[in-house]
Enzyme design. Structure first.
Site, PDB file in Angstrom:
ATOM      1  CG  HIS A   1      43.019  35.190  32.094  1.00  0.00           C
ATOM      2  ND1 HIS A   1      44.060  34.302  32.214  1.00  0.00           N
ATOM      3  CD2 HIS A   1      42.814  35.693  33.337  1.00  0.00           C
ATOM      4  CE1 HIS A   1      44.452  34.267  33.484  1.00  0.00           C
ATOM      5  NE2 HIS A   1      43.708  35.099  34.179  1.00  0.00           N
TER       6      HIS A   1
ATOM      7  CD  GLU B   1      44.521  39.254  35.524  1.00  0.00           C
ATOM      8  OE1 GLU B   1      44.253  38.901  36.675  1.00  0.00           O
ATOM      9  OE2 GLU B   1      44.366  38.508  34.540  1.00  0.00           O
TER      10      GLU B   1
ATOM     11  N   GLY C   1      49.517  33.958  39.316  1.00  0.00           N
ATOM     12  CA  GLY C   1      49.821  32.673  39.940  1.00  0.00           C
ATOM     13  C   GLY C   1      51.251  32.536  40.448  1.00  0.00           C
TER      14      GLY C   1
ATOM     15  N   GLY D   1      42.382  35.063  41.226  1.00  0.00           N
ATOM     16  CA  GLY D   1      42.417  33.678  40.769  1.00  0.00           C
ATOM     17  C   GLY D   1      42.332  32.763  41.979  1.00  0.00           C
TER      18      GLY D   1
HETATM   19  P1  PGA Z   1      46.033  34.676  40.724  1.00  0.00           P
HETATM   20  O1  PGA Z   1      45.329  34.696  39.276  1.00  0.00           O
HETATM   21  O2  PGA Z   1      45.224  35.561  41.615  1.00  0.00           O
HETATM   22  O3  PGA Z   1      45.990  33.238  41.105  1.00  0.00           O
HETATM   23  O4  PGA Z   1      47.432  35.199  40.519  1.00  0.00           O
HETATM   24  C1  PGA Z   1      44.881  35.892  38.741  1.00  0.00           C
HETATM   25  C2  PGA Z   1      44.224  35.632  37.416  1.00  0.00           C
HETATM   26  O5  PGA Z   1      44.448  34.588  36.812  1.00  0.00           O
HETATM   27  O6  PGA Z   1      43.478  36.491  36.937  1.00  0.00           O
END
Ligand code: PGA
Length: 238
Positions: A91, A159, A165, A219
């Site tokens: 990640h 991602e 985020g 997330g």
């Molecule tokens: P998010 O995070 O959905 O808050 O953007 C995704 C993640 O950290 O895998």
């Protein structure tokens, strides 16, 4: 194919809060086969005992193999025996905050495969690589160096670092382009390609319209039970 829905809780929730969430989920959702929850690791064993219908993932495993004097580490076999059939590896937050490079990610994935823990491997590019149009090169290089060759089934989560985020999601064209590119790298049938980064109730339908995207990694949204349930309902109506 029913989309895979993975909730990465990161370092959130007490044991009681985690248990309450999973018990409600088990009560409210009939088919939990495609749902994976990644709680804080110390809770996995109890959550699995109480909520056997739910699949669990560890958010990490050690890059070191076997047993040994490695204070603070836990191996892939331990998460498997605690009840996690999956582990999130590579990640962005681990790469950035804990300086995990491709070789560490490689070892972690190998350890998962050796312990029959299915890795959910995160790959992505920085905003700089994206704006300078060199993201396919960096992704190719990182994938080559961090993912061992295997016949086992793996999950690859695209991602983009700039999407986690932030509320920013790649455009439809960008998603179509990158997922076609990833399909070209990974053998069909053994790799499940999913998307993660700022998925919410408003953009989920557009994201899942892209046929190569067979699941999502969440997330923030996965921390709110009502929103999580609403998302599951939206997906089952698609
Ligand atoms: P998010 O995070 O959905 O808050 O953007 C995704 C993640 O950290 O895998």
């Amino acid at each position: 194919m029913n989309p895979l829905i993975i909730g990465n809780w990161k370092m959130n929730f007490s044991l009681d809060e985690s248990l309450e969430f999973c018990l409600k989920l088990q009560r409210d959702v009939e088919n939990t086969k495609n749902i994976i929850i990644a709680p804080q690791a110390p809770y996995i064993s109890l959550l699995k005992k109480e909520c056997g219908k739910i699949n669990f993932a560890s958010q990490n495993v050690s890059s070191l193999a076997g047993d040994g004097s490695y204070t603070g580490e836990y191996n892939a076999a331990s998460v498997k025996s605690a009840g996690a059939d999956y582990a999130i590896i590579g990640h962005y937050e681990r790469r950035k905050l804990f300086s995990e490079g491709d070789s560490v990610v490689y070892s972690k994935i190998q350890n998962c495969l050796d312990s029959k823990v299915r890795p959910i491997i995160c790959v992505g590019e920085s905003l700089e690589d994206r704006t300078k149009d060199r993201y396919k090169e960096t992704l190719t290089e990182s994938i080559k160096n961090s993912i061992p060759k295997t016949d086992e089934e793996i999950i690859v989560a695209y991602e983009p670092f700039w999407s986690i985020g932030t509320g920013l999601v790649p455009s439809r064209n960008e998603l179509e382009d990158i997922f076609a590119f990833l399909e070209g790298i990974f053998p069909k049938g053994r790799t499940r390609l999913i998307y993660g980064g700022s998925v919410d109730l408003k953009n989920i339908d557009k994201i899942l319209e892209i046929k190569e995207i067979t699941g999502i990694l969440l997330g923030r949204l996965s921390l709110n039970y009502r929103n999580f349930l609403e998302l599951l309902n939206l997906i089952s109506d698609l």
